[in-house]
Structures are given as structure tokens and as C-alpha cells.
Write a protein that holds these residues in place. Structure first.
Motif, short mmCIF file in Angstrom:
data_model
loop_
_atom_site.label_atom_id
_atom_site.label_comp_id
_atom_site.label_asym_id
_atom_site.label_seq_id
_atom_site.Cartn_x
_atom_site.Cartn_y
_atom_site.Cartn_z
N ASN A 9 10.00 -5.56 -0.84
CA ASN A 9 10.00 -4.74 -1.37
C ASN A 9 11.46 -4.14 -1.60
OD1 ASN A 9 8.88 -2.36 -2.90
ND2 ASN A 9 8.82 -1.05 -1.17
N ALA A 168 9.22 -1.74 14.65
CA ALA A 168 8.06 -1.78 13.50
C ALA A 168 7.16 -2.67 14.60
CB ALA A 168 8.48 -2.32 12.30
N LYS A 201 1.61 -0.12 12.65
CA LYS A 201 1.14 -0.37 11.30
C LYS A 201 2.31 -0.45 9.98
CE LYS A 201 -3.30 1.55 11.94
NZ LYS A 201 -4.27 2.63 11.61
N VAL A 202 3.33 -0.57 10.48
CA VAL A 202 4.44 -0.56 9.43
C VAL A 202 5.32 -1.86 9.65
CG1 VAL A 202 4.95 1.84 9.18
CG2 VAL A 202 6.19 0.56 11.27
N TRP A 206 10.65 -0.80 7.01
CA TRP A 206 10.06 0.41 6.47
C TRP A 206 10.71 1.55 6.48
CZ3 TRP A 206 10.61 0.61 11.61
CH2 TRP A 206 10.57 1.85 12.29
N THR A 207 11.88 1.73 7.01
CA THR A 207 12.57 3.34 6.92
C THR A 207 13.28 3.45 5.56
OG1 THR A 207 14.63 2.31 8.09
CG2 THR A 207 12.91 3.18 9.37
N TYR A 210 10.32 1.66 2.01
CA TYR A 210 8.79 1.88 2.06
C TYR A 210 8.52 2.16 0.49
CZ TYR A 210 11.49 6.34 1.40
OH TYR A 210 12.02 7.26 0.91
N ASN A 211 6.99 1.95 0.35
CA ASN A 211 6.61 2.04 -1.14
C ASN A 211 6.21 3.52 -1.24
OD1 ASN A 211 5.11 2.03 -3.43
ND2 ASN A 211 3.50 0.36 -2.99
N ASP A 214 2.40 4.67 -1.55
CA ASP A 214 1.83 4.19 -0.20
C ASP A 214 1.91 5.69 0.87
OD1 ASP A 214 0.69 3.70 2.38
OD2 ASP A 214 1.36 1.59 2.18
N ALA A 217 2.87 4.90 4.58
CA ALA A 217 4.33 4.23 4.48
C ALA A 217 5.26 5.22 4.40
CB ALA A 217 4.49 3.21 3.51
N ALA A 221 7.93 6.40 7.20
CA ALA A 221 9.34 6.42 6.95
C ALA A 221 9.99 7.88 7.41
CB ALA A 221 9.57 6.13 5.65
#
Length: 237
Positions: A9, A168, A201-202, A206-207, A210-211, A214, A217, A221
């Protein structure tokens, strides 16, 4: 920092994103946000995608809103990772994490010369190693590592300032079992305030990556952002 996880991402870089401004600091183009009169500063050390990532700047603005001046220097000098996995080993060789501490020192000195009395530093992925190096000395008052890359148990053993590690659950670069080792080391050093948390689950990154579509997510974050901000509010005074 091998494999696709470090680069999933990727952000669309935007040199004009954020509500701060870009200025030269110790030779580095730097995104600066927050009150120039603040005596408290946070150095934000970016991941492989560099200082023009809109979410990195957005987080810098969020930290600044709590009363800090936040500096996000371009430690890649205009050459962030472009997302091409084939070129990653060559790119990493050209952008050694070891150099970050040498690059960061003059930036920290410049902030102190401007009247800043306390400084915290947060590092993401690639930036985590540089921040843990800073945390081994008295350059900074507190550190936060978000899904760090290249950080070892020996690094954590040498830390001398309050440190928070946000990991994560799904992370090949700092897997939960390694983050738990960090926690064991820090627990054995009660004189150093520490906080270690593994987010379920990340994935790695992710911080900052993130999407937006989502919800889970985004929530994870935001929770991490609140944790790191809380750490700085407690320890950078």
C-alpha cells in the motif's frame, strides 16, 4: 526490510500535502508543523517512502496540534523508495539506516539552538533503527518505534530513555515473538519507562500506510497515533 510487507500500500507522494511548510534544516528539506514558539519538539523519522507521504505529514500535524513543533526531514535527499521490489536491495544499500543517527544529530542540535528544551523522536519501519540509536544516548528525552525494521534485542538493551514499541501481529520484519523479546528486555530495566503493545490483525506499516476504505485499519492506526502522542505528552516536557 525484505519482501512485499515493507512496501505494501505505497503512498502517493505529495510535496504540498499537510498544513505545515517545507524549510531547509541542516541541509535537509524538512516538513515543519506546529507553533514555532513551542519549547517541545518531536522528530519524525519517515519510512522508506520518505517525507512527502501525506499520511506521515498528517500525523505530524496531529502531533503538532497537541503543542509540539514537529520536524519531518527528508533523510533520503529526494530519493525515497519507489515501490519497485526488484530495486529494493540496491536502494537499501544506498540508504543505510546507520546514517540516520548522524543525519539526525545536527537537526536535534538546530532545534535546541532555536530554544527547544525537550525532544522526542518517532521512527516508522526504516526510521525505527535511527530512532533506537538516538535512544541509546541523551540526544532525545523519549522514543517511539512503530513497526520498526532492523532493530535488534541488543539495540533495545542499550536504550537509555523512555521508549514505546508499537508492533503489528502480522509482521515479518518485527514479528510478535521479537517484539515480546523487546518487552522482556525492557521489563528487566525498571529504571527505563517502557510500553510495548502488539496490535492485532494489522500488518507491518499499518500506522502510515493504512487503507482509508478499511474501517478497522483506520481505527487501528488512530489508536497507535493516540498511543504515541500519549507517550510524548507524558515524557517530553
Amino acid at each position: 526490510m525484505s519482501g512485499p510487507q515493507c512496501c505494501s500500500n505505497p503512498p502517493t507522494l505529495n510535496p504540498s500535502s499537510g498544513s505545515g511548510h517545507v524549510e531547509k534544516l541542516c541541509g535537509f528539506n524538512s516538513y515543519v508543523t506546529g507553533s514555532p514558539d513551542s519549547k517541545l519538539a518531536i522528530l519524525l523519522v519517515h519510512d522508506a517512502f520518505g517525507y512527502e507521504a501525506p499520511k506521515a505529514r498528517k500525523l505530524a500535524d496531529k502531533i503538532a496540534a497537541a503543542g509540539f513543533i514537529v520536524v519531518l526531514p527528508d533523510f533520503f535527499n529526494g530519493d525515497p523508495f519507489d515501490g519497485n521490489l526488484a530495486s529494493l536491495p540496491v536502494w537499501i544499500k544506498a540508504h543505510g539506516v546507520d546514517k540516520t543517527i548522524e543525519d539526525a544529530k545536527p537537526v536535534i542540535e538546530a532545534l535546541k539552538n532555536k530554544g527547544v528544551s525537550a525532544i522526542g523522536a518517532v521512527g516508522f519501519c526504516w526510521g525505527g533503527k535511527g530512532v533506537v540509536e538516538l535512544a541509546k544516548y541523551d540526544f532525545i528525552q523519549a522514543a517511539v518505534l512503530c513497526h520498526p525494521s532492523f532493530v535488534t534485542v541488543d539495540d533495545i538493551k542499550a536504550v537509555k530513555v523512555p521508549i514505546s514499541v508499537l508492533g503489528a501481529e502480522i509482521d515479518q520484519l518485527s514479528p510478535p515473538e521479537v517484539v515480546k523479546q523487546f518487552e522482556e528486555v525492557l521489563s528487566a530495566k525498571p529504571e527505563i519507562k517502557s510500553h510495548v503493545k502488539i496490535f492485532p490483525k494489522v500488518v507491518h506499516g499499518w500506522t502510515l500506510r493504512y487503507n482509508d476504505e478499511d474501517e478497522a485499519a483506520v481505527k487501528a492506526a488512530e489508536e497507535a497515533h493516540q498511543d504515541l502522542l500519549g507517550w510524548f505528552l507524558s515524557h517530553v516536557r
